[in-house]
Structure formats: structure tokens, C-alpha cells
Write a protein that holds these residues in place. Sequence first.
Motif, PDB file in Angstrom:
ATOM      1  N   ILE A  60       0.851  -1.183   0.000  1.00 62.71           N
ATOM      2  CA  ILE A  60       0.000   0.000   0.000  1.00 62.71           C
ATOM      3  C   ILE A  60       0.888   1.235   0.000  1.00 62.71           C
ATOM      4  N   VAL A  61       0.633   2.146  -0.923  1.00 61.58           N
ATOM      5  CA  VAL A  61       1.430   3.357  -1.050  1.00 61.58           C
ATOM      6  C   VAL A  61       0.510   4.572  -1.115  1.00 61.58           C
ATOM      7  N   THR A  62       1.100   5.733  -0.955  1.00 57.73           N
ATOM      8  CA  THR A  62       0.384   6.995  -1.115  1.00 57.73           C
ATOM      9  C   THR A  62       1.006   7.755  -2.279  1.00 57.73           C
ATOM     10  N   ILE A  63       0.162   8.244  -3.177  1.00 53.27           N
ATOM     11  CA  ILE A  63       0.631   8.975  -4.357  1.00 53.27           C
ATOM     12  C   ILE A  63       0.024  10.373  -4.329  1.00 53.27           C
ATOM     13  N   THR A  64       0.856  11.373  -4.557  1.00 51.77           N
ATOM     14  CA  THR A  64       0.356  12.749  -4.568  1.00 51.77           C
ATOM     15  C   THR A  64       0.034  13.203  -5.988  1.00 51.77           C
ATOM     16  N   LYS A  65      -0.942  14.086  -6.060  1.00 51.17           N
ATOM     17  CA  LYS A  65      -1.312  14.801  -7.283  1.00 51.17           C
ATOM     18  C   LYS A  65      -1.764  13.899  -8.430  1.00 51.17           C
ATOM     19  N   LEU A  66      -2.410  12.786  -8.080  1.00 51.17           N
ATOM     20  CA  LEU A  66      -3.087  11.981  -9.091  1.00 51.17           C
ATOM     21  C   LEU A  66      -4.425  12.640  -9.412  1.00 51.17           C
ATOM     22  N   ASP A  67      -4.873  12.525 -10.663  1.00 56.55           N
ATOM     23  CA  ASP A  67      -6.215  12.990 -11.005  1.00 56.55           C
ATOM     24  C   ASP A  67      -7.267  11.944 -10.659  1.00 56.55           C
ATOM     25  N   ALA A  68      -6.816  10.756 -10.278  1.00 57.19           N
ATOM     26  CA  ALA A  68      -7.725   9.642  -9.997  1.00 57.19           C
ATOM     27  C   ALA A  68      -8.586   9.924  -8.775  1.00 57.19           C
ATOM     28  N   ILE A  69      -9.722   9.224  -8.706  1.00 59.72           N
ATOM     29  CA  ILE A  69     -10.613   9.286  -7.556  1.00 59.72           C
ATOM     30  C   ILE A  69     -10.764   7.878  -6.984  1.00 59.72           C
ATOM     31  N   THR A  70     -11.375   7.792  -5.818  1.00 53.92           N
ATOM     32  CA  THR A  70     -11.575   6.495  -5.161  1.00 53.92           C
ATOM     33  C   THR A  70     -12.288   5.519  -6.100  1.00 53.92           C
ATOM     34  N   GLY A  71     -11.717   4.317  -6.218  1.00 60.05           N
ATOM     35  CA  GLY A  71     -12.298   3.290  -7.079  1.00 60.05           C
ATOM     36  C   GLY A  71     -11.627   3.179  -8.434  1.00 60.05           C
ATOM     37  N   ASP A  72     -10.794   4.158  -8.800  1.00 59.84           N
ATOM     38  CA  ASP A  72     -10.138   4.123 -10.110  1.00 59.84           C
ATOM     39  C   ASP A  72      -9.064   3.040 -10.165  1.00 59.84           C
ATOM     40  N   ALA A  73      -8.921   2.420 -11.336  1.00 60.92           N
ATOM     41  CA  ALA A  73      -7.881   1.434 -11.587  1.00 60.92           C
ATOM     42  C   ALA A  73      -6.754   2.084 -12.379  1.00 60.92           C
ATOM     43  N   LEU A  74      -5.521   1.705 -12.049  1.00 59.18           N
ATOM     44  CA  LEU A  74      -4.337   2.204 -12.740  1.00 59.18           C
ATOM     45  C   LEU A  74      -3.590   1.022 -13.340  1.00 59.18           C
TER      46      LEU A  74
END
Length: 646
Positions: A322-336
Amino acid sequence: MKTYKSANIRNVAFAGHNHSGKTTLVEALLFKSGAVTKMGSIYKGDTVCDHDPEEQKRKISLNTSLAYMEWKDTKINIIDTPGQFDFIGGMSEGIRAAETVVITVSAKEGVQIGTIKAYNEAVKQKKAVVFVVTKSDDTEAKFDKTLADIKLQFGGTVCNFTDRAALSELIAETDENLMEKFFGGEEFTDEEIAKGQQRGLSQGILAPVVSVPAVDGDEVEALLNMIANAFPSPVDVDGEPLSDGKKVKYDESAKGMSAFVFKTIADPFVGKMSLVKIVTGSLGAKTEPTNARTGEVERFGKLLVVKGKNQEDLTEAFAGDIVTITKLDAITGDALYTAGATEYNFAQIEFPPAVFFKAIAAKGKGDEAKISGAIKRICEEDPVLNYVNNTETRQRVIGGLGDQHLEVAITKMKTKFGVDVELSEPIIAYRETIRKKVTGVEGTHKKQSGGAGQYGKVVMDFEPHTEDELVFEEKIVGGTVSKQFFPAVEKGLRESILHGAVAGYPVVRIKATLTDGKMHPVDSKEVAFIQAAKLAFKAGMKNASPCLLEPILSMKILVGNDSTGDVMGVVNKRRGAVLGTTPVGNNMTEVTAEMPQSETMDFALVILQMTKGLGSFTQEFARYETLPPNLENEVIKNAPKYEHGE
């Protein structure tokens, strides 16, 4: 920090009833493992996980929070989840990212509603469950009774961790060789016990109960050893659920990276922070993943590992971490995903629906322009919150699970984004209709004072109809009104139904028929017949026994069997109707009912209090029904002025 492979990662969510000792236990684990040099206290407001100012003020967890520790070459990711019912959405997202859920149970209070909710959510998401009994060193503690209550409430998989005979019997069920050894009367080795626990936990066969009587005792270290040795790693479980019901195994050697966002944090200084769990491959600090929802490549800021509010740069992380990423445009539930990876459609986190609504408005005129942006950021952080800009009532409406939920939301808007707002009761969207037919209603528009004249006369019938939309017909005989003016008459009527004669609410279920009229060879124009139709409509409404219609909601209320009668009584007292009851297991009943919307404004608070937090409900619009005449005056008095066209 050191990079860990999948088999050496443990993701553990801590859940349970409010004040059952979750955050204090997490603090003790962090301190014992050396992850922090000083043990904080929720009463002093200096714990690692309750670092939000509102949490420190209220002395409760309001948000899903991350921390990590290293123990015996194992990285333990801790997900501390809220126990207060208004913030139960945080528990749902936190449990989703874990393989094991530790449910804390106070030896003073025993099994509580929050215990049951945490267990039900863990089982629903097919997670391993471990019960930790806290505060058993307290003079009012009743450990034996608490243990008995846990077994009674949650069934045969529950086993006292220190009862080696009962533990061995359950562990034997996880492996044929162990089963033979057990029936042969042989003792299991410590390694077999640990591996059997790991299998039993991941298979749902075993739900151990351990006691941590004091946060400074040897039991804290024993729990750390249990997490490292016996809790399942990401590779020990079936995998991450997909939307089609299948699962994908965690695989660090897979070609390409796939991951999903399970939590979004709106930070006014750092920007958006996304909590991400990696499913396949590895994620590097320079990775540029594609967002499956938008199809866009995401160029993020930093790859971090966090310990409460403290952040540490990370160069790479593997599947299961589990990591934390800053300044993603993604929202909760998004897949990368990255090139070479399968574009998985991960199952969405199931959040409880908003059921408690308030109108929200800026206190100062200068904040009006900023309010929508602030609400958007807060709703990204908490997907349970529901925001609608109601164009009919001209109100912004925000919904949550209760009054505390909305209080915290608006406080965050002020402290994080500088937008000061206030809450009020939302306007209910009533409707108007007529109850009898009127015929030969005239409307005449005449303007002949200077300039070009205007003249139009219509004769109309108005009657009740089953359709909500206006039904317009014409039965003109002899051409008294030319066909070219029929659309103008209809336009005048459609503009008129926006504001009825009773309280100015929209008019529905009405049929209008043009039967006669009169034209002027020079002065008849479209505008004249628009106005004539409006005059006829106004006169016809007043004489057709107009009335108000109120919105009726269809509701499904889930309550404990012992509260069913009380809830049904409340529904009946609030002008509602109980349509049926259905047992749903676990001593729960689903009550199907209908109730006027005006009677449901505080229903979430009533259910919370009546069921001590166990009850929940969903609601949706069903239809409009006639408002009882004795209630009309109050609605008319409180009708907003703009509804009257004033």
C-alpha cells in the motif's frame, strides 16, 4: 525505506466499536515495534493515526488512516478505520485494502453494535478476522463473559488463541496432513500452528481471539509476532475482486503494473493524495500509469509511504503493498495500469448511501463562487457524501449518514479550503394538481394603447389526468382560432404549469383542451395567445379544486429483530405505511415501507438512536400523493417566494 516483496507484507485493518481501543492498540504496536519513539494518547491528541484536528478535538477516529511498521523482516501496513457510525464509509474502504481485519472488543463493554458491523463488513468482503480483547486489566473488565459473547455472536470459527486444544482442532481442518496428525494424537509444532493459523484465517475457518490487557505488556509483542507469522500475506489469499465476481491473484512478477485507489485525501497544501494498493507488478516513483476510467496517462507527484501525517519518499513498491501517491487525477475506485498489464476492472467499494440531507449555503457572499469547488474536493475524500445542486428549489443539498457526518464535512470545508458555510432544512419539492373538471374557462388578452395592438381569446377545459406531463389538445370548430396559434397556446400553458395557484409549486396531472376562441385580423399575434392561455389557466386552476401533492419515498429499513416493532410504530406515526417484513438472517429484519418525504428529514437520527446504531436504510422517490388538507396551510406558509414568481 526498505522495499518489501509480497510474501513479506501484511495489510491489517483495525475496526470495531467506537472507544473500543483501536487507535490506542495501533499506537502500542507502533511503539513496541520501534516505528515511533514515544507512545501517544488519544486524550492528549498526539497519536499517529488520529492526526486530523477534528479527530483530536472530538477524541474519535473520523478518517481512514495509514501507518506502517517493520517487524521480523515483515512490513506491516496498518489501516486504522473509524468506529463512529456516521463515518462507517471509512471502515468499508479500509477493510477493502486489507487481508486481515483486527476487530477490537472492550472487555468492559463486550460485544457492541460496532463490533457486529465490523465483523459483518469483514465477512462480506471475505477477509480474515481476528478479535483482540482490550482493557481486560480494568477492574470492571469481564474477559470470560466477553469471550463467551464473541463465540455466541459470531459462531464456531471463534477460538481462544490461548486454548491450544480447541485451536489445534480448528487448525487441523486446514490441511489433510494436519488432520491425520491431530487424530493421531500428535502435538503440532509452533511452525505448524502458525501456518495452520494463516491458512485458517485466509479460508475463514478460524477467527482467533487474543487478549491484550495492557498496551505496555508482553501481549503487544505477542500480537506483533502473530501478525508477522500467522496473518496471511497478499499472496496467501484468493486475490483482488473484479467487477465480474472473479479475482486476480497478487503477483509481483507479472508483466506490467495494475493497482486501484481505495481512498482519496483532499490536502490543501499537498493537493490530492491517493491511497493505492498494488495488485500486479511493481510501481516506481517515475511510473506513469494510465487511468482506466479516463483513459489518460497519470503523471503524479511523489510516491510515498506514510505514518499518520509523516511522509517518506519511496522509490518502488511491489504487488500487495500500500502506497500513497500525490497529485493523481484519480478518484476512489479508479484502476491504474501500465503497458503490458491487463486492464482489470476492479470491483467498486460498496459505500452506504447518504440518508440525511441538509441545504448548504455560503455564509458570506464572497464564498459563493468557491463553495462548489470545496464541496467537490470534500466529496472526493468521502464518497458517502452526496451533493446535488437542485435547480428546482435553487438549493445546494448535501447528504451524509447523520448530523455529525455533515458537521465534520462543513468544518473541513472551512479549515481546509477557507469556505464558511451553514446548513438548513432542504426545501421539499411539492407539486400541485386539480381534482375536478372545469369547462368553458375564458382567457382574453387585449392591448391597444399606443403602437401595434395585441388580441387573443381562448376558451378552455381543464381536467385531472394520470400523466405528470401536461396533456394539451385542441377541439376548435369553425376556425375561431387559427392553427398557427395552437403552439402559442400550448407554450402559454407550459409556462403556467411552472407555478400553481396554491403555493406556486409546479402543476402536474392536468389535461387542457382548447375548445373555442377569437382572433383579430390585425392584432392577433403569438404573444397575445400565450398571455390569453396563461389567464385561462390561472382562472381554471382556482375553480378546479386545486390541491398540493407531496413526494412519497419507498424505503427499505434493516433493523435488529428486537427493534422491528418499534420501527414499524415510528413509520405508522409518521403517516407512513409498512408494506412488509422479511427476515434476512443474523437476527435482522428488512422492513419495506413508504413514507412522505417531509416525515423522513430526521429519520436517520431516529433509526440510529432507536437501534443503537445497528439499523440502516435506503430510500428512493416513489410517487406523488395528495397532501392531507390539514397540512396544506403550513406548506403554503413556508413555500419559498420564488416559487410564486415573486
